[in-house]
Design an enzyme around this catalytic site. Structure first.
Site, short mmCIF file in Angstrom:
data_model
loop_
_atom_site.label_atom_id
_atom_site.label_comp_id
_atom_site.label_asym_id
_atom_site.label_seq_id
_atom_site.Cartn_x
_atom_site.Cartn_y
_atom_site.Cartn_z
N ASP A 1 -81.24 34.65 6.62
CA ASP A 1 -80.08 33.90 7.27
C ASP A 1 -80.33 33.32 8.25
OD1 ASP A 1 -80.31 36.41 8.64
OD2 ASP A 1 -78.45 37.25 7.89
N ASN B 1 -70.64 46.66 8.91
CA ASN B 1 -69.37 46.44 7.94
C ASN B 1 -70.00 46.27 6.45
OD1 ASN B 1 -70.98 44.23 7.77
ND2 ASN B 1 -69.26 42.66 8.55
N HIS C 1 -72.64 44.40 5.48
CA HIS C 1 -73.14 43.09 4.99
C HIS C 1 -74.80 43.02 4.96
CE1 HIS C 1 -73.86 41.26 9.34
NE2 HIS C 1 -74.71 42.05 9.09
N GLU D 1 -70.73 38.77 3.65
CA GLU D 1 -69.73 39.61 4.31
C GLU D 1 -68.99 40.17 3.39
OE1 GLU D 1 -70.41 40.44 7.65
OE2 GLU D 1 -70.30 38.56 8.71
C1 GLP Z 1 -77.23 40.65 11.34
C2 GLP Z 1 -78.04 40.06 10.24
C3 GLP Z 1 -78.44 41.11 9.40
C4 GLP Z 1 -78.89 42.16 9.75
C5 GLP Z 1 -77.83 42.92 10.43
C6 GLP Z 1 -78.19 44.32 11.06
O1 GLP Z 1 -76.22 40.15 11.73
N1 GLP Z 1 -77.37 38.86 9.74
O2 GLP Z 1 -79.46 40.39 8.34
O3 GLP Z 1 -79.71 42.96 8.93
O4 GLP Z 1 -77.31 42.32 11.00
O5 GLP Z 1 -78.68 43.84 12.45
P1 GLP Z 1 -79.58 45.08 13.29
O6 GLP Z 1 -80.66 45.34 12.80
O7 GLP Z 1 -79.68 44.29 14.57
O8 GLP Z 1 -78.57 46.24 13.35
#
Ligand code: GLP
Length: 267
Positions: free
Chosen positions: A84, A155, A157, A162
């Site tokens: 992403d 959440n 995702h 989402e």
């Molecule tokens: C982000 C990204 C995801 C990621 C997730 C967890 O917003 N879009 O691809 O896996 O949230 O992030 P973190 O590893 O910082 O908890």
């Protein structure tokens, strides 16, 4: 040596490995990716890697870099596709995922620049649909993904897919596309934007659920108590679009969850 999990179990068709620390889990995941790359090398084909950003996989990339520096891993033949990117955002912006990938992996290894694909946060407004469709086409042209790395949002995702109210089957068919970001995502992303939620881009480009689920293997990483609830819902709850990571239950045998004790505490 690859660290062993403290315990492991099968849950909802997935292998769940619990490690003593995030570092140990990341090392295991990196070594798994290295094995995939070596296997493809032996078969004389290009390994296709689905990569993720966020705080979670940082030590995993550090380990891949370490293996590369030790002369044990080359990404010369690999092709990569990131999950992403914010939209819109410049690749020069230190909060962009392109910048993250450059900092943590791309600039340290021999992955050719023209094979490291990150959805482009600078495509003109009217071309995001076409760009995302092309991105899916590139993944297909690469023969699909050998492995997709995933993190999980609070959440539920995956990538920036989402929570939504589509029937689960319909969500599983979603291609890569432009999406609005969920309130919890904006809240969590604020830490990268000086703590100010108003500075977080309201939209993103994300790999779709369909290409993610089509990956030949998936490594899902989640650490810390703040992920415990959503990890339990994804693995023990129903398969619903309100918890996008629960859709991984629909591809039994292809998903490995690598957790620390805290993230696994509600299983
Ligand atoms: C982000 C990204 C995801 C990621 C997730 C967890 O917003 N879009 O691809 O896996 O949230 O992030 P973190 O590893 O910082 O908890």
């Amino acid at each position: 040596m690859t660290p062993s999990p403290v315990r492991s179990q099968k849950l909802a068709g997935a292998s769940v490995l619990v490690f003593g620390s995030p570092l140990a889990a990341c090392r295991q995941a990196a070594d798994h990716i290295a094995r995939i790359i070596h296997g493809a090398e032996r078969e004389g084909r290009s390994p296709a890697l689905g990569l993720a950003t966020g705080g979670t996989p940082v030590p995993l990339y550090a380990r891949l870099v370490e293996l590369h520096r030790a002369g044990e891993l080359s990404l010369q033949k690999a092709v990569s596709f990131n999950l992403d990117e914010y939209y819109p955002i410049s690749p020069l912006d230190p909060r962009s995922y392109r910048h993250y990938m450059h900092q943590h992996l791309f600039r340290h290894v021999d992955l050719p620049a023209n094979r490291a694909h990150v959805l482009d946060g600078t495509v003109p407004d009217g071309f995001t649909v076409q760009h995302c469709a092309e991105f899916d086409g590139w993944i297909e042209a690469a023969g699909g993904l050998d492995v997709q790395l995933l993190g999980i949002g609070r959440n539920g995702h995956i990538g920036f897919n989402e929570p939504c109210d589509l029937p689960a089957r319909d969500m599983m068919a979603l291609p890569s596309r432009r999406v609005p970001l969920h309130a919890i995502t904006l809240e969590d992303a604020a830490r990268d934007f000086g703590g100010d939620m108003r500075l977080v881009p309201r939209e993103a480009l994300t790999m779709g659920v369909k290409p993610i689920l089509a990956s030949r293997s998936i490594l899902m990483l989640a650490f810390g108590a703040r992920k415990a609830d959503i990890v339990a819902r994804a693995l023990k709850g129903p398969v619903i679009s309100e918890v996008p990571a629960s859709l991984l239950q629909s591809i039994p045998g292809r998903v490995t969850w690598l957790l620390d004790e805290e993230a696994a505490s509600r299983l």
